[in-house]
Design an enzyme around this catalytic site. Structure first.
Site, PDB file in Angstrom:
ATOM      1  N   CYS A   8     -27.938 -58.332   1.567  1.00  0.00           N
ATOM      2  CA  CYS A   8     -26.573 -57.922   1.215  1.00  0.00           C
ATOM      3  C   CYS A   8     -26.791 -56.708   0.328  1.00  0.00           C
ATOM      4  O   CYS A   8     -27.619 -56.745  -0.597  1.00  0.00           O
ATOM      5  CB  CYS A   8     -25.855 -59.027   0.452  1.00  0.00           C
ATOM      6  SG  CYS A   8     -24.332 -58.479  -0.355  1.00  0.00           S
ATOM      7  N   CYS A  54     -23.325 -52.556   4.905  1.00  0.00           N
ATOM      8  CA  CYS A  54     -22.881 -53.928   4.663  1.00  0.00           C
ATOM      9  C   CYS A  54     -23.465 -54.808   5.759  1.00  0.00           C
ATOM     10  O   CYS A  54     -23.167 -54.597   6.942  1.00  0.00           O
ATOM     11  CB  CYS A  54     -21.359 -53.970   4.694  1.00  0.00           C
ATOM     12  SG  CYS A  54     -20.675 -55.634   4.571  1.00  0.00           S
TER      13      CYS A  54
END
Ligand code: DGL
Length: 294
Positions: free
Chosen positions: A210, A96
């Protein structure tokens, strides 16, 4: 009956291993706010065929992109406290960008195991561009970080860098994986700011910063105003994990690796999502409730 060894370990909180295995079997924890880290899990699984892999989604905290920095640090530390206790991984991949660009120093200070992060691939983007125009497609949290701005000034000083904090793209990626209909127009609107024309030159490289976004690569290519190179850092992350774990993780072993998914809420787990998870080797799904207290 029917439970994998890993699931029994998680439930019982034990770390026993069958004595028949010739080599120690490392456990890798791949962590994300939601389903985006699955794009990293796939590559880690290819490189670390001899490891047990636990995928953890803090879906009770999703999306991380909207959390204040202090709240996000506290949240990831609290969830990791639980996950490091069980299943007791040898290594954690923070799959992440929103968390990695902020929380890695606190995690490394708190826990004595290696953490591999996922941060915007700005250096490879700067090396790949021919037009000099690159875009970083990320969450609003990631583009706001000092860390991300530092990567831009260190590695892309000679480029024109557009930071795009997409507000809804991670949720669209989750919806797509859950079998919901996602309109091309919605994706096109989220990625539109990445496409810049300046002085007769156009953006030619977009970094997928992302981990959710590679889930939408196919529709993004389709709706892009012109073709660009999309950089997904997952293969590089998997290579780094393989280097750190060495031969024990890389070795093939009978039956392949085991993988289990842990969710901190589980509220959004639909039938199609269970099928998608099983298709990615995650047939066992556990819920470890950890409500986000705001
Ligand atoms: N997958 C996460 C990332 O790489 C973020 C999605 C979110 O929780 O906002 O940035």
């Amino acid at each position: 009956p029917g439970r994998s060894r890993m699931q029994v370990d998680l439930l019982a909180g034990t770390t026993h291993r069958p004595a028949v295995l010739a080599r120690p079997v490392p456990t890798i924890l791949v962590f994300d706010s939601g389903l985006g880290g699955l794009t990293v899990l796939a590559r880690v699984g290819e490189v670390c065929r001899g490891a047990d892999i636990v995928y953890a989604a803090d879906d009770a905290g999703f999306p991380y992109g909207r959390l204040e920095e202090g709240a996000l640090v506290a949240r990831v530390l609290a969830v990791m406290e639980r996950l490091v206790a069980h299943p007791h991984p040898e290594l954690v991949v923070i799959a992440c960008n929103t968390a990695s660009t902020l929380v890695l120093p606190a995690l490394r200070a708190r826990f004595a195991i290696p953490f591999v992060g996922t941060v915007p691939a700005i250096k490879p983007a700067a090396a790949a561009t021919r037009s000099g125009l690159i875009s970083v497609l990320a969450t609003p949290g990631t583009v706001a970080r000092d860390y991300t701005r530092g990567l831009v000034s260190t590695y892309a000083g000679g480029c024109n860098v557009t930071l795009v904090g997409a507000t809804g793209l991670a949720a669209l990626a989750e919806a797509a994986l859950k079998g919901e209909r996602v309109e091309d127009d919605a994706i096109a609107a989220e990625i539109a700011p990445c496409f810049v024309e300046r002085g007769g030159r156009r953006t030619d490289v977009v970094t997928l910063s992302c981990t959710h976004y590679p889930l939408l690569l196919e529709p993004m290519r389709r709706v892009a105003p012109w073709p660009v190179e999309w950089i997904d850092p997952a293969p590089a992350i998997a290579r780094r994990v393989g280097q750190l774990l060495g031969a024990d993780a890389a070795a093939d072993r009978a039956g392949g690796h085991e993988a289990v998914a842990v969710f901190t809420s589980g509220a959004g787990i639909t039938g199609p999502l269970r099928i998608a998870l099983a298709g990615r080797g995650l047939a066992e799904v556990l819920i470890e409730p950890m409500p986000l207290v705001s």
